[in-house]
Scaffold this motif. Structure first.
Motif, PDB file in Angstrom:
ATOM      1  N   VAL A 266      29.046  24.217  43.469  1.00 59.28           N
ATOM      2  CA  VAL A 266      28.577  25.387  43.074  1.00 59.28           C
ATOM      3  C   VAL A 266      29.052  25.874  41.426  1.00 59.28           C
ATOM      4  CG1 VAL A 266      28.908  28.151  43.312  1.00 59.28           C
ATOM      5  CG2 VAL A 266      28.591  26.723  45.295  1.00 59.28           C
ATOM      6  N   GLN A 267      30.060  25.407  41.020  1.00 63.37           N
ATOM      7  CA  GLN A 267      30.447  25.589  39.890  1.00 63.37           C
ATOM      8  C   GLN A 267      29.533  24.508  38.955  1.00 63.37           C
ATOM      9  OE1 GLN A 267      32.781  27.754  38.745  1.00 63.37           O
ATOM     10  NE2 GLN A 267      31.746  27.337  36.588  1.00 63.37           N
ATOM     11  N   GLN A 268      28.913  23.473  39.286  1.00 67.17           N
ATOM     12  CA  GLN A 268      28.397  22.551  38.507  1.00 67.17           C
ATOM     13  C   GLN A 268      26.911  23.109  38.189  1.00 67.17           C
ATOM     14  OE1 GLN A 268      27.741  18.892  40.700  1.00 67.17           O
ATOM     15  NE2 GLN A 268      26.198  18.062  38.981  1.00 67.17           N
ATOM     16  N   ILE A 269      26.399  23.731  39.578  1.00 69.01           N
ATOM     17  CA  ILE A 269      24.884  24.375  39.131  1.00 69.01           C
ATOM     18  C   ILE A 269      25.230  25.425  38.388  1.00 69.01           C
ATOM     19  CG2 ILE A 269      23.217  25.458  40.578  1.00 69.01           C
ATOM     20  CD1 ILE A 269      23.947  23.849  43.098  1.00 69.01           C
ATOM     21  N   SER A 270      25.931  26.468  38.613  1.00 72.18           N
ATOM     22  CA  SER A 270      26.264  27.540  37.660  1.00 72.18           C
ATOM     23  C   SER A 270      26.482  27.161  36.114  1.00 72.18           C
ATOM     24  CB  SER A 270      27.452  28.395  38.252  1.00 72.18           C
ATOM     25  OG  SER A 270      27.538  29.560  37.421  1.00 72.18           O
ATOM     26  N   ASP A 271      27.201  26.105  36.016  1.00 70.92           N
ATOM     27  CA  ASP A 271      27.320  25.685  34.568  1.00 70.92           C
ATOM     28  C   ASP A 271      26.183  25.256  33.796  1.00 70.92           C
ATOM     29  OD1 ASP A 271      30.274  26.692  34.713  1.00 70.92           O
ATOM     30  OD2 ASP A 271      30.896  24.688  34.907  1.00 70.92           O
ATOM     31  N   GLN A 272      25.499  24.340  34.483  1.00 74.77           N
ATOM     32  CA  GLN A 272      24.416  23.882  34.021  1.00 74.77           C
ATOM     33  C   GLN A 272      23.295  24.909  33.995  1.00 74.77           C
ATOM     34  OE1 GLN A 272      23.035  20.312  36.070  1.00 74.77           O
ATOM     35  NE2 GLN A 272      24.741  19.355  35.811  1.00 74.77           N
ATOM     36  N   SER A 273      23.138  25.821  34.998  1.00 76.61           N
ATOM     37  CA  SER A 273      22.245  26.764  34.930  1.00 76.61           C
ATOM     38  C   SER A 273      22.318  27.628  33.529  1.00 76.61           C
ATOM     39  CB  SER A 273      21.957  27.551  36.267  1.00 76.61           C
ATOM     40  OG  SER A 273      21.045  28.665  36.061  1.00 76.61           O
ATOM     41  N   ASP A 274      23.281  28.115  33.218  1.00 80.83           N
ATOM     42  CA  ASP A 274      23.953  28.867  32.011  1.00 80.83           C
ATOM     43  C   ASP A 274      23.685  28.235  30.813  1.00 80.83           C
ATOM     44  OD1 ASP A 274      24.865  30.992  33.562  1.00 80.83           O
ATOM     45  OD2 ASP A 274      27.119  30.505  33.486  1.00 80.83           O
ATOM     46  N   ALA A 275      24.035  26.846  30.929  1.00 79.19           N
ATOM     47  CA  ALA A 275      23.535  26.099  29.452  1.00 79.19           C
ATOM     48  C   ALA A 275      22.206  26.082  29.444  1.00 79.19           C
ATOM     49  CB  ALA A 275      23.987  24.624  29.869  1.00 79.19           C
ATOM     50  N   GLN A 276      21.406  26.058  30.677  1.00 84.12           N
ATOM     51  CA  GLN A 276      19.838  25.713  30.487  1.00 84.12           C
ATOM     52  C   GLN A 276      19.198  27.089  30.008  1.00 84.12           C
ATOM     53  OE1 GLN A 276      18.379  24.368  34.146  1.00 84.12           O
ATOM     54  NE2 GLN A 276      16.071  25.214  33.530  1.00 84.12           N
ATOM     55  N   SER A 277      19.533  28.006  30.307  1.00 79.32           N
ATOM     56  CA  SER A 277      18.595  29.646  30.167  1.00 79.32           C
ATOM     57  C   SER A 277      19.866  30.660  30.036  1.00 79.32           C
ATOM     58  CB  SER A 277      17.796  29.701  31.427  1.00 79.32           C
ATOM     59  OG  SER A 277      18.549  29.814  32.652  1.00 79.32           O
ATOM     60  N   GLY A 278      21.108  30.467  29.891  1.00 78.83           N
ATOM     61  CA  GLY A 278      21.906  31.487  29.900  1.00 78.83           C
ATOM     62  C   GLY A 278      21.854  32.170  28.354  1.00 78.83           C
ATOM     63  N   HIS A 279      20.984  31.810  27.447  1.00 81.95           N
ATOM     64  CA  HIS A 279      20.883  32.702  26.252  1.00 81.95           C
ATOM     65  C   HIS A 279      19.838  33.671  26.275  1.00 81.95           C
ATOM     66  CE1 HIS A 279      17.497  29.524  26.491  1.00 81.95           C
ATOM     67  NE2 HIS A 279      16.957  30.289  25.659  1.00 81.95           N
ATOM     68  N   LEU A 280      19.028  33.754  27.597  1.00 82.79           N
ATOM     69  CA  LEU A 280      18.446  34.876  27.754  1.00 82.79           C
ATOM     70  C   LEU A 280      18.593  35.947  28.859  1.00 82.79           C
ATOM     71  CD1 LEU A 280      15.146  32.614  27.957  1.00 82.79           C
ATOM     72  CD2 LEU A 280      15.585  33.888  26.036  1.00 82.79           C
ATOM     73  N   GLY A 281      18.533  37.040  28.554  1.00 86.12           N
ATOM     74  CA  GLY A 281      18.964  37.842  29.535  1.00 86.12           C
ATOM     75  C   GLY A 281      17.818  37.898  30.768  1.00 86.12           C
ATOM     76  N   ILE A 282      18.304  38.668  32.075  1.00 88.44           N
ATOM     77  CA  ILE A 282      17.346  38.647  33.000  1.00 88.44           C
ATOM     78  C   ILE A 282      16.114  39.380  32.650  1.00 88.44           C
ATOM     79  CG2 ILE A 282      17.156  39.408  35.496  1.00 88.44           C
ATOM     80  CD1 ILE A 282      18.787  36.913  35.252  1.00 88.44           C
ATOM     81  N   ALA A 283      16.216  40.397  31.963  1.00 91.23           N
ATOM     82  CA  ALA A 283      14.809  41.112  31.627  1.00 91.23           C
ATOM     83  C   ALA A 283      14.102  40.240  30.738  1.00 91.23           C
ATOM     84  CB  ALA A 283      15.396  42.513  30.948  1.00 91.23           C
ATOM     85  N   GLU A 284      14.693  39.512  29.811  1.00 87.34           N
ATOM     86  CA  GLU A 284      13.796  38.812  28.920  1.00 87.34           C
ATOM     87  C   GLU A 284      13.348  37.565  29.808  1.00 87.34           C
ATOM     88  OE1 GLU A 284      15.749  37.902  24.713  1.00 87.34           O
ATOM     89  OE2 GLU A 284      17.380  37.992  26.197  1.00 87.34           O
ATOM     90  N   MET A 285      13.784  37.094  30.831  1.00 84.60           N
ATOM     91  CA  MET A 285      13.347  36.111  31.617  1.00 84.60           C
ATOM     92  C   MET A 285      12.167  36.499  32.395  1.00 84.60           C
ATOM     93  SD  MET A 285      16.472  33.742  32.749  1.00 84.60           S
ATOM     94  CE  MET A 285      15.627  32.353  33.378  1.00 84.60           C
ATOM     95  N   GLU A 286      12.443  37.729  32.884  1.00 81.61           N
ATOM     96  CA  GLU A 286      11.535  38.252  33.739  1.00 81.61           C
ATOM     97  C   GLU A 286      10.022  38.888  32.819  1.00 81.61           C
ATOM     98  OE1 GLU A 286      13.844  40.589  37.155  1.00 81.61           O
ATOM     99  OE2 GLU A 286      13.752  41.856  35.170  1.00 81.61           O
ATOM    100  N   THR A 287      10.298  39.134  31.726  1.00 87.82           N
ATOM    101  CA  THR A 287       9.232  39.257  30.689  1.00 87.82           C
ATOM    102  C   THR A 287       8.561  37.979  30.383  1.00 87.82           C
ATOM    103  OG1 THR A 287      10.114  41.487  29.802  1.00 87.82           O
ATOM    104  CG2 THR A 287       8.330  40.319  28.617  1.00 87.82           C
TER     105      THR A 287
END
Length: 477
Positions: A266-287
């Protein structure tokens, strides 16, 4: 149902419920939302805003006037008098049964409950006696057309026309299975992805790239079996099965095994996901997601492939025509993100495209429609002059009226006025076309019925002022 505005009761105002509220409201239904969450009004409002900026942009006709959205204090208030009840509460069977008991107590005679469940069978949902049919959508509900419809045949028959009426593609399932069709495929990919992560084979970014840069693009317009049919070459599917069928026995995947979601994975997935798209907020990603979907869906719309065919079919049910100030309305549509520049304003080329479709609208009025073109005759554009008079932002609904300045012999000269929702003149387009024989590629006189209708419009519009017509480049008055 009568001609009064229909009402949809949305029980549960989360991501899915909010998407349903937007889909119904933007298709002219009144919507009554019930969700005890004190933030429901804000959350659903944000979904509505995203939908307003995207769904109308899929169509070349205007959607119906938006329905009224009401937030109710109680569930009975929302359901009372509703023509459609959509349940989108949490995926807990006991909770759903509790909610169904409350709905059934006030459900109008002959009514039923449509459930957004992503996994429960309709027979399990209806075990308490409530009339429940599965109507399972995909997020975002206001853009993706698929709904999987499962349950009793009589309820499926009632649900399917309503879904088609709001631009959805109902996939009717005669056989009940848990998780239906779409989610089973998603789960299969999810399991394989988790194993690749756990075994150190790939990262979250690599897995996502494999999908979005490759087979995901094919599946959006052709599906699985047609894709593999092409892979078989001229011999088709039989050839593909002969070549690649044996590979099904090779140990390529681990779909039947489930990796343990321990703390480390779970931590591995979370860390990689944050590195992949964590620079975008959820609202930005939805738009970003919605903008991309609009562009993809409009591309599919041009060929009628996949979901594009659903959009075209629904568009044919939307009203067109009418008049403004004695001039025919030849186009009414929302400005998609694909028509805007880096400033968020409609760009120059989009005005020309808008005029092109308005000209098509006028051609249909005079009988130069698709059948006429197929017979070998059409109008070819010779010259166009555009005046840009006011800024237009994405999502703006534009209405085009067309004045026939000349309609005699081989010539058709048109003057398009582009109007914003408040009546402001955003642009004018003056365009000259010549009637052409498509076999010889030479100008010729139109068929009598087209010539007659065109002449009638030219006569009706004669003497009407057309400010900006006939001027030179740069001349405003």
């Amino acid at each position: 149902m009568t001609d009064r505005a229909k009402t949809a009761a949305i029980i549960g105002g989360g991501v899915i419920g909010g998407g349903w509220a937007a889909r119904f409201a933007l298709n002219g239904w009144n919507v009554a939302v019930f969700d005890p969450d004190p933030e429901a009004t804000r959350k659903v409002g944000e979904v509505l805003d995203r939908a307003r900026a995207s769904l109308p942009a899929l169509y070349d006709r205007a959607l119906p006037p938006e329905g009224r959205v009401t937030f109710c204090e109680t569930l009975p208030e929302a359901v009372s008098g509703a023509d459609w009840v959509q349940e989108s509460v949490s995926e807990r069977l006991a909770l759903k049964h509790e909610v169904y008991d409350q709905i059934s107590a006030v459900l109008p005679e002959g009514g039923f409950i449509a459930s957004s469940t992503s996994g429960f069978k309709a027979s399990d949902l209806a075990a308490g006696g409530a009339p429940v049919v599965v109507v399972h959508p995909f997020n975002p509900v206001y853009l993706l057309p698929l709904v999987e419809v499962s349950g009793a045949a009589d309820l499926r028959a009632k649900a399917i026309p309503v879904m088609r009426g709001i631009g959805m593609h109902p996939l009717e399932m005669q056989t009940e299975i848990d998780a239906f069709i779409g989610n089973r495929f998603q789960e299969a990919m999810w399991r394989e992805a988790l194993w690749m992560l756990k075994d150190g084979i790939a990262t979250t970014a690599q897995i996502d790239d494999a999908m979005r840069m490759g087979f995901g693009l094919r599946l959006a317009q052709m599906g699985l079996f047609d894709t593999y049919r092409l892979a078989g070459g001229e011999a088709g599917m039989a050839s593909y099965m002969d070549q690649f069928g044996p590979s099904l026995h090779w140990p390529w995947s681990r779909l039947t095994d489930v990796p343990e979601l321990d703390a480390a994975l779970v931590q591995q997935i979370s860390d990689q996901s944050d590195a992949q798209s964590g620079h975008l907020g959820i609202a930005e990603m939805e738009t970003l997601r919605d903008d991309n979907l609009v562009a993809i869906l409009r591309g599919l719309r041009r060929t009628g492939s996949g979901a594009g065919g659903v959009i075209l079919g629904h568009e044919q049910t939307l009203p067109e025509g009418g008049e403004i100030d004695g001039l025919p309305v030849t186009l009414r549509r929302s400005v998609p993100v694909t028509w805007t520049d880096y400033n968020g304003h409609m760009n120059e080329a989009a005005y020309l495209e808008l005029g092109t479709w308005a000209t098509d609208g006028l051609m249909q009025l005079v009988g130069a429609d698709a059948d006429y073109v197929a017979s070998g005759k059409s109008f070819f554009t010779v010259d166009t002059r555009i005046r840009y008079l006011d800024e237009v932002a994405r999502g703006a609904v534009l209405t085009v009226t067309t004045q026939v300045l000349e309609g005699e012999g081989k010539k058709m000269k048109l003057f398009h006025r582009v109007l914003k929702a408040d009546g402001t003149l955003a642009a004018t387009l003056e365009t000259l076309l010549l009637h052409t024989d498509l076999t010889t590629r030479r100008a010729c006189a139109p068929e009598p019925v087209v010539a007659s209708r065109l002449a009638e419009l030219a006569q009706a519009h004669q003497g009407r002022e057309a400010v900006g017509a006939g001027g030179a480049v740069g001349q405003r008055h």
